[in-house]
Design a protein around this motif. Sequence first.
Motif, mmCIF file in Angstrom:
data_model
loop_
_atom_site.group_PDB
_atom_site.id
_atom_site.type_symbol
_atom_site.label_atom_id
_atom_site.label_comp_id
_atom_site.label_asym_id
_atom_site.label_seq_id
_atom_site.Cartn_x
_atom_site.Cartn_y
_atom_site.Cartn_z
ATOM 1 N N UNK A 57 0.824 -1.207 0.000
ATOM 2 C CA UNK A 57 0.000 0.000 0.000
ATOM 3 C C UNK A 57 0.862 1.262 0.000
ATOM 4 N N UNK A 58 1.984 1.212 0.718
ATOM 5 C CA UNK A 58 2.864 2.387 0.752
ATOM 6 C C UNK A 58 3.391 2.710 -0.647
ATOM 7 N N UNK A 59 3.812 1.686 -1.380
ATOM 8 C CA UNK A 59 4.277 1.928 -2.752
ATOM 9 C C UNK A 59 3.135 2.452 -3.618
ATOM 10 N N UNK A 60 1.952 1.850 -3.487
ATOM 11 C CA UNK A 60 0.820 2.304 -4.276
ATOM 12 C C UNK A 60 0.441 3.743 -3.976
ATOM 13 N N UNK A 61 0.456 4.103 -2.696
ATOM 14 C CA UNK A 61 0.100 5.463 -2.302
ATOM 15 C C UNK A 61 1.116 6.483 -2.814
ATOM 16 N N UNK A 62 2.382 6.133 -2.765
ATOM 17 C CA UNK A 62 3.391 7.080 -3.253
ATOM 18 C C UNK A 62 3.245 7.305 -4.748
ATOM 19 N N UNK A 63 2.856 6.254 -5.484
ATOM 20 C CA UNK A 63 2.630 6.428 -6.917
ATOM 21 C C UNK A 63 1.447 7.360 -7.164
ATOM 22 N N UNK A 64 0.360 7.163 -6.421
ATOM 23 C CA UNK A 64 -0.801 8.052 -6.570
ATOM 24 C C UNK A 64 -0.397 9.493 -6.296
ATOM 25 N N UNK A 183 -5.254 6.783 -9.632
ATOM 26 C CA UNK A 183 -5.868 5.793 -8.745
ATOM 27 C C UNK A 183 -5.691 4.396 -9.312
ATOM 28 N N UNK A 184 -5.985 4.222 -10.608
ATOM 29 C CA UNK A 184 -5.848 2.912 -11.239
ATOM 30 C C UNK A 184 -4.416 2.416 -11.174
ATOM 31 N N UNK A 185 -3.471 3.301 -11.428
ATOM 32 C CA UNK A 185 -2.061 2.909 -11.450
ATOM 33 C C UNK A 185 -1.583 2.560 -10.040
ATOM 34 N N UNK A 186 -1.952 3.356 -9.047
ATOM 35 C CA UNK A 186 -1.561 3.057 -7.679
ATOM 36 C C UNK A 186 -2.113 1.731 -7.191
ATOM 37 N N UNK A 187 -3.378 1.449 -7.521
ATOM 38 C CA UNK A 187 -3.976 0.176 -7.120
ATOM 39 C C UNK A 187 -3.338 -0.996 -7.857
ATOM 40 N N UNK A 188 -2.999 -0.792 -9.141
ATOM 41 C CA UNK A 188 -2.352 -1.853 -9.906
ATOM 42 C C UNK A 188 -0.987 -2.201 -9.322
ATOM 43 N N UNK A 189 -0.230 -1.178 -8.915
ATOM 44 C CA UNK A 189 1.067 -1.444 -8.297
ATOM 45 C C UNK A 189 0.896 -2.157 -6.966
ATOM 46 N N UNK A 190 -0.070 -1.741 -6.173
ATOM 47 C CA UNK A 190 -0.330 -2.403 -4.898
ATOM 48 C C UNK A 190 -0.646 -3.877 -5.114
ATOM 49 N N UNK A 191 -1.518 -4.177 -6.068
ATOM 50 C CA UNK A 191 -1.877 -5.561 -6.356
ATOM 51 C C UNK A 191 -0.666 -6.371 -6.804
ATOM 52 N N UNK A 192 0.120 -5.803 -7.711
ATOM 53 C CA UNK A 192 1.304 -6.507 -8.186
ATOM 54 C C UNK A 192 2.276 -6.824 -7.072
ATOM 55 N N UNK A 193 2.472 -5.874 -6.167
ATOM 56 C CA UNK A 193 3.417 -6.095 -5.074
ATOM 57 C C UNK A 193 2.884 -7.078 -4.040
ATOM 58 N N UNK A 194 1.583 -7.148 -3.862
ATOM 59 C CA UNK A 194 1.034 -8.150 -2.952
ATOM 60 C C UNK A 194 1.387 -9.560 -3.424
ATOM 61 N N UNK A 195 1.447 -9.744 -4.726
ATOM 62 C CA UNK A 195 1.868 -11.033 -5.273
ATOM 63 C C UNK A 195 3.382 -11.192 -5.185
#
Length: 252
Positions: A57-64, A183-195
Amino acid sequence: MSNSSPEAPPLVTRVVAEAIGTLVLVFGGVGTALFAADAAVGPAGSPMGVGYLGVALAFGLTVVIGIYAWGPISGGHFNPAITLGLTIAGRLTWKEAVGYWAGQVVGGIVASTLLVLVGLFGPSGWLSTAQRGGFASNGFADQSPAGFGLGGTIVAEIVLTCIFVMVVAGSTSTRAPAGFAGIAIGLALTLGLLVAIPIDNGSLNPARSIATAIYGGVGAISQVWAFIVFPLIGGALAGILHKALFPEPKAL
């Protein structure tokens, strides 16, 4: 992440924006991994660490944050794999891409250096322990959080980066609703990193991997090539697929 245009800021301005955005990405995401992922138990006996979910989430939030703050200037890539994919898709020139890559790598290294500086003022032995542990670097085999080998890294980094960059290209297309790409890009990065985090600590971004590897010791340095090569392959595939399958509509 819009196309270059005559009204776009000078390249040097865009490169500075990419450097700042990548700095924020690495400082926020890697800083969370170093300082908060496995934080000490609280006074009531409850764990205070944010774990894999918090780091993703931290990576996703920083991207947003970066996209909305500096995206209007540079397009908000903050990742060499995104820059490669969008260049192949026709959004940037190769001259612009080289400048973006330079800014991204420098921004990431400045961020990891600042994290080292913070660590110098930490508890006794904290910095040396963090560096012996790889300094949140990416890795496979004995450097993998869950013991996954190189094959796992190859598949995960190519597939997840390809999906991520396709989301970037699609959400910034002229077909996409304006204002929602971040928003889409931040969530996509979050999802990718969870995997990816359990597999290899989650790269999807060569600039992030280089930034931590330089302080992560011999093991991290010896494996960083994989986190340059395979995310770039994924980004290139995304650019090829987007250009072939979803070409931008021609202006009337």
